[in-house]
Design a protein around this motif. Structure first.
Motif, short mmCIF file in Angstrom:
data_model
loop_
_atom_site.label_atom_id
_atom_site.label_comp_id
_atom_site.label_asym_id
_atom_site.label_seq_id
_atom_site.Cartn_x
_atom_site.Cartn_y
_atom_site.Cartn_z
N LEU A 1 0.83 -1.22 0.00
CA LEU A 1 0.00 0.00 0.00
C LEU A 1 0.86 1.26 0.00
O LEU A 1 0.42 2.32 -0.46
CB LEU A 1 -0.93 -0.01 1.22
CG LEU A 1 -1.95 1.14 1.31
CD1 LEU A 1 -2.88 1.11 0.09
CD2 LEU A 1 -2.76 1.05 2.60
N LEU A 2 2.09 1.15 0.51
CA LEU A 2 2.96 2.33 0.56
C LEU A 2 3.48 2.74 -0.82
O LEU A 2 3.93 3.86 -0.98
CB LEU A 2 4.14 2.06 1.49
CG LEU A 2 3.85 2.01 2.99
CD1 LEU A 2 5.14 1.73 3.76
CD2 LEU A 2 3.24 3.33 3.46
N VAL A 3 3.45 1.80 -1.78
CA VAL A 3 4.01 2.12 -3.09
C VAL A 3 3.32 3.32 -3.73
O VAL A 3 3.97 4.32 -4.04
CB VAL A 3 3.96 0.89 -4.03
CG1 VAL A 3 4.40 1.27 -5.44
CG2 VAL A 3 4.85 -0.22 -3.49
N PRO A 4 1.98 3.29 -3.96
CA PRO A 4 1.35 4.47 -4.58
C PRO A 4 1.42 5.71 -3.70
O PRO A 4 1.56 6.82 -4.21
CB PRO A 4 -0.09 4.01 -4.80
CG PRO A 4 -0.32 2.91 -3.81
CD PRO A 4 1.00 2.22 -3.68
N ILE A 5 1.35 5.51 -2.37
CA ILE A 5 1.40 6.67 -1.47
C ILE A 5 2.74 7.37 -1.57
O ILE A 5 2.83 8.60 -1.73
CB ILE A 5 1.10 6.23 -0.02
CG1 ILE A 5 -0.32 5.70 0.11
CG2 ILE A 5 1.33 7.39 0.95
CD1 ILE A 5 -0.64 5.13 1.47
N CYS A 6 3.82 6.58 -1.47
CA CYS A 6 5.17 7.17 -1.51
C CYS A 6 5.45 7.80 -2.87
O CYS A 6 6.02 8.90 -2.95
CB CYS A 6 6.22 6.10 -1.20
SG CYS A 6 6.26 5.57 0.52
N LEU A 7 5.06 7.12 -3.95
CA LEU A 7 5.30 7.68 -5.28
C LEU A 7 4.51 8.96 -5.50
O LEU A 7 5.03 9.94 -6.05
CB LEU A 7 4.94 6.64 -6.35
CG LEU A 7 5.83 5.39 -6.41
CD1 LEU A 7 5.31 4.44 -7.48
CD2 LEU A 7 7.27 5.77 -6.71
#
Length: 557
Positions: free
Chosen positions: A109-115
Motif C-alpha cells: 500500500l505504501l508504493v502508490p502513497i510514496c510515489l
C-alpha cells in the motif's frame, strides 16, 4: 517463462532495487547528511551510543557500507578512535539487517502513497530539503515495488526442472553456496539487496532455510569486503575501521558456517516460515558479532593495526613510485603540438585541483569543531599544492596558444584558464579567510549556539553540494547541470538572508554565545557564499555557448 526472459525480469527488478536504495541514501545524505555526521561525532566516545548511532545511520542510509566509509574517514582524520569506529560499524551492520526485516512486511500500500506524495513534493517546491524528502519517498516506493517485481519474476521458477538440480547441488556443497553468495553480494555492493533476493527465493519455495542460512553467511562475508576494497588506496589510518570490520565480520561468518555445517543447530526458533528464518538468521548473526565485538574490539583493533602496518611495510618499496605518481602532472609537454590533446591534459590537471579544493572545503568545517596547530598547518599546506597546479596550468596554456587553434579550442583554453583562476581563489578564501576564523575560535575557546552551528553546517553542506556540481560540470559540460548550479546560487542567496536574520534575532535576545561568536558566524557565512559564487561562475561558459545566458541573468525557459 524461458530462462532468458526470467533473467531479464529478475535483472530489472534487482537493478530497480539497487537504484531505489541509492535514491534513498543520496536523498538522506543531501538533506540530513551533515546533521547525521555531527550526531555521529558526538556519540562515538561512548561504545554503546556509538553502536546505536551506527545502527540508526545504517537504517537511514540503507547501507552499512556507507556508514563504514564515513566512520573510517573520521578515524583517518583523528576525529574518533579506531575502537569507537569499529563499534559504530558493528551497530551499522545490525541496522542494515533490521532494514531487511522492515522490508519483509507487506508494504504494498505504501508504493502508490510514496510515489504520489514524493513526486508531488519534489515538483511542488524548489527548496532543497523538501525536494530531497520527495526523493526519499519516491526511492522508498520504488524499493518496495522492486520487491514485488522480484517475487513475480521468481514465481515461475517453482515449475522449472533445472532450478531444483542447481539448488540440490548447492545444498550438498555448502562451501560453494557460501562463496557464491559472497561474490554476488560484492557485485551488488549491497547486503540488503542480496538478502532480499534470498528471501524472495525462499518465499517461493525455491531455496530451503538451511541453504538460505549458509548463503546469508556468505552475504555477510561478501559485504565485509566492499569497504576495504573501496579504501585500498587510502592512507593507513583510513583503512583501520573497514579492515577491522572485515576481520571481525568475515572471520565470524566463517566460524558460524563451520558450526552450521557440522552441528546443524535447530532452526525452529528462528521463525515458522523459510523467509523469516533467513532474515532472523541474518539479524542474529550480526547481533552475535556485535556482542562478541564489544569485549574483543581491543584485540581486533590491535590485529587490524598490525595488518595495515604489514601491508604498508610490504609496499614501502613502492612508496617513491607512488609519491611520484601523486606528484606527476597531467601537463605533458609532448602534447603541446596537438592542441586537442593538450587541452584534455589541462582538463585532467584541473580535475586534480577540484579534488584538492573539495577535500579542503569538506575539511574546513571539521576544523571549526576540532583543530590544533598541526592540523591547521597541514590544511594550509594543501593550498600550496593548489597554487602550484594553478601556476603550471597558466604556463601550459600559454604555450598551447603558440600553436594554431580553432575558435572553439581558443575558447576552451580561455575557459580552462578561468576555471583554474577560480579554484585558486577558492583555495585562498579557505586558507586566508576561513582558517584564521578557526584559529580565532580555538584561541578564544568559544562555541557556537546549537542553532547557530546547525545553520552554519547546513549552509556549508549546501555549498559543498554545489561545489560537487561545479566540479562535475568541468568534465560533463552538461547544460542542465549548469542551469541547476546557477539556480542554486540564487537559492543560497535567500538562505543567507534568512540565516543572517535569525542570527541577528538571537543577538537581540541577548544570547551570550551568539554575541561571542557573532563575527565568526557572519564572516563564515560570507566566505562560504563567496566560494559558492565563484564556483557558480563555472557554469556561465556552458550556458553562454548554448545561448542560455543573457547579459546579466539566466534566461527563463
Amino acid at each position: 517463462m524461458s530462462g532468458s526472459v526470467f533473467f531479464l525480469h529478475m535483472a530489472g527488478a534487482v537493478a530497480l532495487l539497487l537504484w531505489a536504495t541509492r535514491m534513498v541514501r543520496t536523498g538522506v545524505e543531501r538533506a540530513y547528511g551533515n546533521i547525521l555526521r555531527q550526531k555521529l561525532r558526538k556519540t562515538l566516545g561512548n561504545p554503546v551510543l556509538a553502536a546505536l548511532t551506527g545502527m540508526a545511520l545504517a537504517v537511514a542510509l540503507q547501507s552499512s557500507t556507507a556508514v563504514t566509509l564515513l566512520v573510517g574517514s573520521f578515524a583517518g582524520l583523528g576525529i574518533v578512535t579506531g575502537l569507537a569506529g569499529i563499534l559504530a560499524v558493528r551497530g551499522a551492520e545490525v541496522g542494515s539487517a533490521l532494514v531487511v526485516k522492515i522490508l519483509s512486511f507487506d508494504l504494498t500500500l505504501l508504493v502508490p502513497i510514496c510515489l504520489l506524495v514524493g513526486t508531488f513534493i519534489f515538483l511542488a517546491t524548489e527548496r532543497r530539503q523538501w525536494r530531497q524528502m520527495g526523493r526519499i519517498l519516491v526511492g522508498i516506493g520504488l524499493l518496495i515495488l522492486s520487491l514485488d517485481m522480484m517475487g513475480e519474476a521468481s514465481a515461475p521458477l517453482r515449475e522449472s526442472t533445472i532450478v531444483p538440480l542447481i539448488v540440490e547441488y548447492l545444498s550438498n556443497d555448502s562451501i560453494t553456496a557460501f562463496l557464491l553468495a559472497a561474490v554476488v553480494t560484492y557485485l551488488f555492493h549491497s547486503s540488503i539487496a542480496a538478502v532480499l533476493l534470498l528471501t524472495t527465493f525462499a518465499a517461493q519455495g525455491i531455496v530451503s532455510p538451511e541453504l538460505g542460512i549458509v548463503m546469508v553467511l556468505g552475504v555477510n562475508l561478501g559485504s565485509s569486503f566492499i569497504a576495504p576494497m573501496l579504501t585500498r588506496g587510502a592512507p593507513p589510518a583510513y583503512r583501520i575501521v573497514p579492515q577491522g570490520n572485515l576481520l571481525m565480520r568475515g572471520a565470524g561468518s566463517i566460524v558460524v558456517l563451520i558450526i552450521v555445517v557440522f552441528f546443524a543447530p535447530p532452526l525452529d526458533m528462528l521463525g515458522s516460515t523459510p523467509e523469516n528464518r533467513i532474515i532472523h538468521a541474518h539479524i542474529v548473526f550480526n547481533l552475535l558479532i556485535l556482542f562478541a565485538g564489544i569485549p574483543l574490539s581491543g584485540l581486533v583493533l590491535r590485529a587490524t593495526e598490525a595488518l595495515v602496518a604489514l601491508q604498508t611495510d610490504a609496499s614501502n618499496q613502492e612508496v617513491d613510485g607512488a609519491a611520484a605518481v601523486a606528484e606527476t602532472s597531467a601537463l605533458d609537454d609532448s602534447a603541446l603540438a596537438n592542441p586537442p590533446q593538450a587541452l584534455a591534459n589541462v582538463t585532467r590537471e584541473a580535475v586534480k585541483m577540484c579534488e584538492s579544493i573539495e577535500y579542503m572545503l569538506q575539511r574546513i568545517l571539521e576544523l571549526y569543531e576540532d583543530a590544533d596547530s598541526r592540523s591547521i598547518k597541514a590544511f594550509a599546506a594543501l593550498d600550496d599544492e593548489v597554487d602550484r597546479r594553478h601556476a603550471a596550468i597558466k604556463l601550459y596554456l600559454a604555450r598551447i596558444t603558440r600553436n594554431e587553434m580553432t575558435e572553439d579550442m581558443a575558447k576552451r583554453c580561455q575557459d580552462l584558464l578561468g576555471v583554474s583562476v577560480k579554484l585558486e581563489q577558492v583555495g585562498d578564501i579557505l586558507v586566508r579567510n576561513m582558517l584564521p576564523h578557526v584559529k580565532k575560535k580555538m584561541d578564544r575557546r568559544v562555541e557556537f549556539t546549537d542553532e547557530g552551528w546547525r545553520e552554519l553546517s547546513n549552509f556549508h553542506a549546501a555549498v559543498l553540494a554545489n561545489a560537487r556540481l561545479a566540479f562535475n560540470l568541468l568534465v560533463t559540460q552538461d547544460p542542465d547541470t549548469a542551469r541547476e548550479l546557477v539556480k542554486e546560487k540564487d537559492d543560497l542567496r535567500e538562505v543567507e538572508k534568512e540565516t543572517s536574520q535569525r542570527h541577528f534575532e538571537r543577538l537581540r535576545q541577548g544570547t551570550e554565545q551568539s554575541v561571542e561568536t557573532s563575527s565568526l558566524h557572519l564572516d563564515t557565512i560570507r566566505d562560504l557564499k563567496q566560494i559558492n559564487s565563484l564556483l557558480a561562475t563555472l557554469a556561465y561558459p556552458v550556458l553562454e555557448e548554448r545561448g542560455l545566458l543573457s547579459e546579466s541573468r539566466l534566461k527563463r525557459l
